[in-house]
Design an enzyme around this catalytic site. Structure first.
Site, short mmCIF file in Angstrom:
data_model
loop_
_atom_site.label_atom_id
_atom_site.label_comp_id
_atom_site.label_asym_id
_atom_site.label_seq_id
_atom_site.Cartn_x
_atom_site.Cartn_y
_atom_site.Cartn_z
N ARG A 195 51.69 49.34 32.20
CA ARG A 195 50.95 50.59 31.96
C ARG A 195 49.46 50.28 32.08
NH1 ARG A 195 51.14 55.09 27.16
NH2 ARG A 195 52.90 55.69 28.44
N HIS A 217 53.55 58.85 36.30
CA HIS A 217 54.25 58.48 35.07
C HIS A 217 55.74 58.73 35.30
CE1 HIS A 217 54.86 57.40 31.04
NE2 HIS A 217 54.40 58.45 30.39
N GLN A 262 58.51 59.22 32.67
CA GLN A 262 58.36 60.46 31.90
C GLN A 262 59.13 61.61 32.56
OE1 GLN A 262 56.47 60.99 28.89
NE2 GLN A 262 57.66 62.88 28.98
N ASP A 281 50.32 69.10 28.66
CA ASP A 281 49.91 67.74 28.31
C ASP A 281 48.51 67.86 27.71
OD1 ASP A 281 49.58 64.99 28.16
OD2 ASP A 281 49.53 64.64 30.32
N CYS A 307 54.96 65.77 27.09
CA CYS A 307 55.22 64.32 27.12
C CYS A 307 54.91 63.66 25.79
CB CYS A 307 54.42 63.67 28.24
SG CYS A 307 52.66 64.05 28.15
N ARG A 366 63.18 59.62 26.47
CA ARG A 366 62.40 58.56 27.13
C ARG A 366 63.20 57.25 27.09
NH1 ARG A 366 57.22 58.30 27.54
NH2 ARG A 366 57.78 56.91 29.24
N1 NVA Z 1 48.21 62.45 30.68
C1 NVA Z 1 48.39 61.63 29.49
C2 NVA Z 1 49.82 61.26 29.34
C3 NVA Z 1 50.13 60.49 28.09
C4 NVA Z 1 51.57 60.13 27.98
C5 NVA Z 1 47.52 60.40 29.58
O1 NVA Z 1 47.49 59.76 30.64
O2 NVA Z 1 46.87 60.07 28.60
N1 CP Z 2 54.75 60.12 26.70
C1 CP Z 2 54.30 58.88 26.59
O1 CP Z 2 54.18 58.13 27.57
O2 CP Z 2 53.99 58.49 25.32
P1 CP Z 2 53.26 57.14 24.90
O3 CP Z 2 51.85 57.22 25.42
O4 CP Z 2 53.33 57.12 23.41
O5 CP Z 2 53.99 55.99 25.53
#
Ligand code: NVA
Ligand code: CP
Length: 331
Positions: free
Chosen positions: A108, A135, A138, A231, A272, A316
């Site tokens: 990540r 993602h 997700q 989101d 998410c 998830r």
């Molecule tokens: N769009 C958000 C998703 C978090 C799971 C981010 O990248 O922070």
């Molecule tokens: N939805 C998601 O990816 O959550 P986290 O950022 O907690 O992993």
């Protein structure tokens, strides 16, 4: 033709055929049923995986850890602070080292090129746990949750993503909807419209699958939705953009009125997570004190029976398990 994903990377759903995506969704549903029945698996026995996080996480990290443990695998967690990765050792060298030690690598971080670099150099499957533009794990969870809440086939379902329609979650949803022949609508301001190349890719796929891909600012787009999705308005790394995002996205906050505009009482609400739906977080409080209400959804919707966000969060784990098992497991 039987689907075989052994040894494959999972960097973006663009790399997967509709049949392969359906296979992962079915496998996830099977693994979920198995877990509910209290059956412990062993498909990852003797396998070691590493989780590399350059951004924070609750769901993704825990899902990878639990998924691997449930199937007999072993997990190592690394973050950018406590490892050499990226600081004293290039991503390519890190990939070569980790690939010698582990059977699979989750990453990540920020640039999609980094996860691609890992995949190019590791020699073992690499799984994308979120980048700035994608993602993919997700989206699998989101569609599994939709299938659990509708009797319609997916190619008759409409999903509307509301808000920042050019973020990582919006993009992976566009890809999966295009691949599965679904109706995807992005409801958000033109200033945050998705990149041309992403739209054009999805529309090309849609020609083959029968999907509909549309965008706009009109509430008309909400009509007939089976799922409304949103989101946070400023993704990780974009916190400095909060003032402009609040200005642009406040009209797209999901309220009861927005949910009612779907004209579908069974429309589910998906997110998410994490979500700003109240002022119980440090960030929501701090921003409100500065005059910015960053809630992308109201409590009324978030806590309503239409909201399936916690099923989605649980999913998830089941979908991530499917990805790990399919790519390095012994089935
Ligand atoms: N769009 C958000 C998703 C978090 C799971 C981010 O990248 O922070
Ligand atoms: N939805 C998601 O990816 O959550 P986290 O950022 O907690 O992993």
């Amino acid at each position: 033709m039987a689907v075989n994903l052994k040894g494959r990377n999972f960097l973006t759903l663009k790399d997967f055929t509709p049949d392969e995506i359906r296979y992962l969704l079915h496998l996830a549903a099977d693994l979920k049923a198995k877990k509910r029945a209290g059956i412990r698996g062993n498909t990852l026995e003797g396998k070691n995986i590493v989780l590399l996080f350059e951004k924070t996480s609750t769901r993704t990290r825990c899902s990878f850890e639990i998924a691997a443990h449930d199937e007999g695998g072993h997990v190592t967690f690394l973050d950018s602070k406590s490892s050499q990765v990226g600081k004293k050792e290039s991503m390519a060298d890190s990939a070569k080292v980790l690939g010698r030690l582990f059977d699979g690598i989750e990453y990540r971080g920020y640039d999609q090129e980094v996860v691609e670099c890992l995949a190019k150099n590791a020699g073992v499957p690499v799984w994308n746990g979120l980048t700035d533009i994608d993602h993919p794990t997700q989206a699998l969870s989101d569609i599994l949750t939709l299938t659990e809440n509708t009797k319609k086939p997916l190619n008759k379902c409409k999903l509307v993503f509301c808000g920042d329609t050019r973020n990582n979650v919006a993009y992976c949803l566009m890809y999966i909807c295009a691949k599965l022949g679904m109706h995807y609508a992005g409801w958000g301001p033109a200033e945050l419209a998705p990149a041309e190349d992403v739209v054009s890719y999805c529309r090309t796929v849609a020609k083959e699958t029968g999907a509909v891909i549309e965008f706009g600012e009109s509430r008309e787009l909400l009509k007939g939705a089976d799922a409304l999705y949103t989101d946070i308005w400023a993704s990780m790394g974009e916190e400095d953009k909060i003032p402009e995002r609040v200005k642009l996205l406040t009209p797209y906050r999901i309220t009861k009125e927005v949910l009612d505009a779907t004209e579908n009482p069974d429309c589910i609400f998906l997110h998410c997570l994490p979500s700003f739906h109240d002022f119980e977080t440090k960030m929501a409080k701090e921003q409100m004190a500065l005059g910015y209400d960053i809630r992308e959804v109201t409590d009324e919707v978030f806590l309503s029976p239409n909201s399936k966000v916690f099923d989605e969060a649980e999913n998830r784990m089941h979908t991530i398990k499917a990805v790990i098992v399919a790519t390095i497991g012994s089935v």
